[in-house]
Design a protein around this motif. Structure first.
Motif, PDB file in Angstrom:
ATOM      1  N   LYS A  39      17.661  32.149  59.874  1.00 45.68           N
ATOM      2  CA  LYS A  39      18.158  32.967  60.978  1.00 45.68           C
ATOM      3  C   LYS A  39      19.094  34.073  60.486  1.00 45.68           C
ATOM      4  O   LYS A  39      19.705  33.959  59.431  1.00 45.68           O
ATOM      5  N   LYS A  40      19.214  35.113  61.282  1.00 49.13           N
ATOM      6  CA  LYS A  40      20.104  36.226  60.969  1.00 49.13           C
ATOM      7  C   LYS A  40      21.362  36.115  61.829  1.00 49.13           C
ATOM      8  O   LYS A  40      21.263  35.898  63.047  1.00 49.13           O
ATOM      9  N   TYR A  41      22.527  36.263  61.196  1.00 50.99           N
ATOM     10  CA  TYR A  41      23.802  36.135  61.908  1.00 50.99           C
ATOM     11  C   TYR A  41      24.677  37.377  61.680  1.00 50.99           C
ATOM     12  O   TYR A  41      24.480  38.122  60.715  1.00 50.99           O
ATOM     13  N   ASP A  42      25.634  37.544  62.581  1.00 54.39           N
ATOM     14  CA  ASP A  42      26.620  38.607  62.416  1.00 54.39           C
ATOM     15  C   ASP A  42      27.721  38.175  61.450  1.00 54.39           C
ATOM     16  O   ASP A  42      28.212  38.974  60.656  1.00 54.39           O
ATOM     17  N   ILE A  43      28.103  36.893  61.552  1.00 53.33           N
ATOM     18  CA  ILE A  43      29.173  36.350  60.710  1.00 53.33           C
ATOM     19  C   ILE A  43      28.767  34.980  60.193  1.00 53.33           C
ATOM     20  O   ILE A  43      28.208  34.166  60.939  1.00 53.33           O
ATOM     21  N   LEU A  44      29.058  34.725  58.915  1.00 51.72           N
ATOM     22  CA  LEU A  44      28.890  33.391  58.343  1.00 51.72           C
ATOM     23  C   LEU A  44      30.247  32.871  57.898  1.00 51.72           C
ATOM     24  O   LEU A  44      30.960  33.535  57.141  1.00 51.72           O
ATOM     25  N   GLU A  73      20.400  38.510  49.449  1.00 50.54           N
ATOM     26  CA  GLU A  73      19.133  39.080  48.995  1.00 50.54           C
ATOM     27  C   GLU A  73      18.292  39.564  50.168  1.00 50.54           C
ATOM     28  O   GLU A  73      17.478  40.481  50.031  1.00 50.54           O
ATOM     29  N   GLN A  74      18.507  38.955  51.342  1.00 48.25           N
ATOM     30  CA  GLN A  74      17.730  39.292  52.530  1.00 48.25           C
ATOM     31  C   GLN A  74      18.541  40.048  53.582  1.00 48.25           C
ATOM     32  O   GLN A  74      17.986  40.765  54.405  1.00 48.25           O
ATOM     33  N   ASP A  75      19.847  39.856  53.549  1.00 50.32           N
ATOM     34  CA  ASP A  75      20.706  40.414  54.596  1.00 50.32           C
ATOM     35  C   ASP A  75      21.942  41.054  53.970  1.00 50.32           C
ATOM     36  O   ASP A  75      22.828  40.360  53.475  1.00 50.32           O
ATOM     37  N   LYS A  76      21.979  42.371  53.974  1.00 47.01           N
ATOM     38  CA  LYS A  76      23.098  43.104  53.363  1.00 47.01           C
ATOM     39  C   LYS A  76      24.251  43.328  54.342  1.00 47.01           C
ATOM     40  O   LYS A  76      25.336  43.752  53.941  1.00 47.01           O
ATOM     41  N   ASP A  77      24.032  43.056  55.624  1.00 46.74           N
ATOM     42  CA  ASP A  77      25.011  43.432  56.637  1.00 46.74           C
ATOM     43  C   ASP A  77      25.895  42.286  57.131  1.00 46.74           C
ATOM     44  O   ASP A  77      26.976  42.538  57.664  1.00 46.74           O
ATOM     45  N   VAL A  78      25.447  41.056  56.986  1.00 50.43           N
ATOM     46  CA  VAL A  78      26.213  39.938  57.521  1.00 50.43           C
ATOM     47  C   VAL A  78      27.599  39.886  56.889  1.00 50.43           C
ATOM     48  O   VAL A  78      27.771  40.138  55.699  1.00 50.43           O
ATOM     49  N   HIS A 137      30.270  39.899  47.819  1.00 49.52           N
ATOM     50  CA  HIS A 137      31.552  40.300  48.385  1.00 49.52           C
ATOM     51  C   HIS A 137      31.780  39.674  49.758  1.00 49.52           C
ATOM     52  O   HIS A 137      30.883  39.611  50.590  1.00 49.52           O
ATOM     53  N   ALA A 138      33.003  39.226  49.959  1.00 48.48           N
ATOM     54  CA  ALA A 138      33.365  38.575  51.219  1.00 48.48           C
ATOM     55  C   ALA A 138      34.106  39.542  52.119  1.00 48.48           C
ATOM     56  O   ALA A 138      34.797  40.449  51.657  1.00 48.48           O
ATOM     57  N   PHE A 139      33.967  39.337  53.401  1.00 48.25           N
ATOM     58  CA  PHE A 139      34.761  40.085  54.377  1.00 48.25           C
ATOM     59  C   PHE A 139      36.190  39.554  54.373  1.00 48.25           C
ATOM     60  O   PHE A 139      37.146  40.294  54.554  1.00 48.25           O
ATOM     61  N   ALA A 140      36.325  38.233  54.162  1.00 50.98           N
ATOM     62  CA  ALA A 140      37.656  37.623  54.128  1.00 50.98           C
ATOM     63  C   ALA A 140      37.568  36.226  53.526  1.00 50.98           C
ATOM     64  O   ALA A 140      36.484  35.645  53.402  1.00 50.98           O
ATOM     65  N   TYR A 141      38.723  35.712  53.119  1.00 49.32           N
ATOM     66  CA  TYR A 141      38.872  34.326  52.691  1.00 49.32           C
ATOM     67  C   TYR A 141      39.899  33.671  53.609  1.00 49.32           C
ATOM     68  O   TYR A 141      40.931  34.264  53.918  1.00 49.32           O
ATOM     69  N   LEU A 142      39.628  32.448  54.035  1.00 48.94           N
ATOM     70  CA  LEU A 142      40.565  31.707  54.869  1.00 48.94           C
ATOM     71  C   LEU A 142      40.846  30.350  54.229  1.00 48.94           C
ATOM     72  O   LEU A 142      39.934  29.681  53.738  1.00 48.94           O
ATOM     73  N   LEU A 143      42.097  29.961  54.247  1.00 43.79           N
ATOM     74  CA  LEU A 143      42.497  28.689  53.671  1.00 43.79           C
ATOM     75  C   LEU A 143      42.341  27.546  54.668  1.00 43.79           C
ATOM     76  O   LEU A 143      42.606  27.692  55.856  1.00 43.79           O
ATOM     77  N   LYS A 144      41.901  26.405  54.163  1.00 48.47           N
ATOM     78  CA  LYS A 144      41.882  25.179  54.957  1.00 48.47           C
ATOM     79  C   LYS A 144      43.279  24.558  54.948  1.00 48.47           C
ATOM     80  O   LYS A 144      43.993  24.659  53.957  1.00 48.47           O
TER      81      LYS A 144
END
Length: 233
Positions: free
Chosen positions: A45-50, A70-75, A94-101
């Protein structure tokens, strides 16, 4: 409606993340959950955010993201981790962000807010440079690094190399706001272009190797970690 996937092999953490997402009220969310990277990839499936846990059995979050890219450059990829030193991870994806647990509602919501704003209104400026070849207008993301050589600065971009009559230290100071830092007295590197660090050598996304001096190693790694921690903000 924003489509989100949460992938975590820790069932408790997965449930807590879903509860936080259920309480996010700014825009409607459609949330799917997966307990492994293999399951996420298998869904196709294609998502906006993972939201990806990094430390999973089988395929970890980094490798899962690499295959998705490889399939989705925008997520937009938001990694979830127990580690505050983000430079220990591979940088090819590259990540949009990192969040700590454990996840905090205000931190997660801030990233969701930013993802919405980024998708609709964020634009990248074009910077002007006076080069030997003429006046150039270049977006910061297209610049890989600056190199001081033979009494001039070479600006290495995705399109080619340009010759500037500038001081490398002055350029580095001006470009810091766009995510550049100096790993060596003769270089200023776009942190977004860093793929990995091995010893005292930095490999960029185009395969170029840039030296990391012992004197600047701690400062550069800290700048990279801060950049990764605040990616997208």
């Amino acid at each position: 409606m924003m489509k989100i996937a949460v992938c975590d092999d820790d069932k408790r953490a997965l449930n807590e993340t879903v509860k936080l997402l259920d309480n996010y009220k700014k825009i409607p969310l459609s949330t799917d959950v997966y307990n492994s990277g293999e399951a996420l990839l298998g869904a196709g499936k294609k998502y906006d955010i993972l939201l990806l846990d990094i430390d999973m059995g089988g395929l970890n979050g980094i490798e899962t993201a690499r295959r998705i890219r490889e399939q989705d450059k925008d997520v937009k990829l938001i990694y979830i981790t127990n580690y505050s030193d983000y430079t220990i991870f591979a940088f090819g994806v590259h990540a949009f962000a990192y969040l700590l647990k454990p996840l905090k509602a205000e931190e997660l919501y801030a990233q969701l807010d930013e993802a919405c704003a980024y998708g609709f209104s964020r634009t990248e400026p074009e910077l002007e440079f006076q080069a030997k070849e003429g006046i150039l207008h270049v977006k910061p993301s297209r610049i890989l690094f600056f190199e001081y050589l033979d009494r001039q600065v070479l600006m290495h971009t995705a399109e080619g190399v340009w010759h500037l009559r500038r001081r490398i230290t002055e350029l580095a100071e001006e470009m810091a706001q766009y995510g550049f830092a100096m790993p060596h007295k003769s270089f200023a590197v776009n942190l977004y272009a860093v793929q990995r660090i091995c010893g005292y050598e930095i490999t960029l996304t185009d395969g170029t190797a840039v030296p990391l001096s012992q004197k600047k190693s701690v400062q550069f790694r800290r700048a990279l970690n801060d950049y990764l921690a605040g990616r997208g903000r």
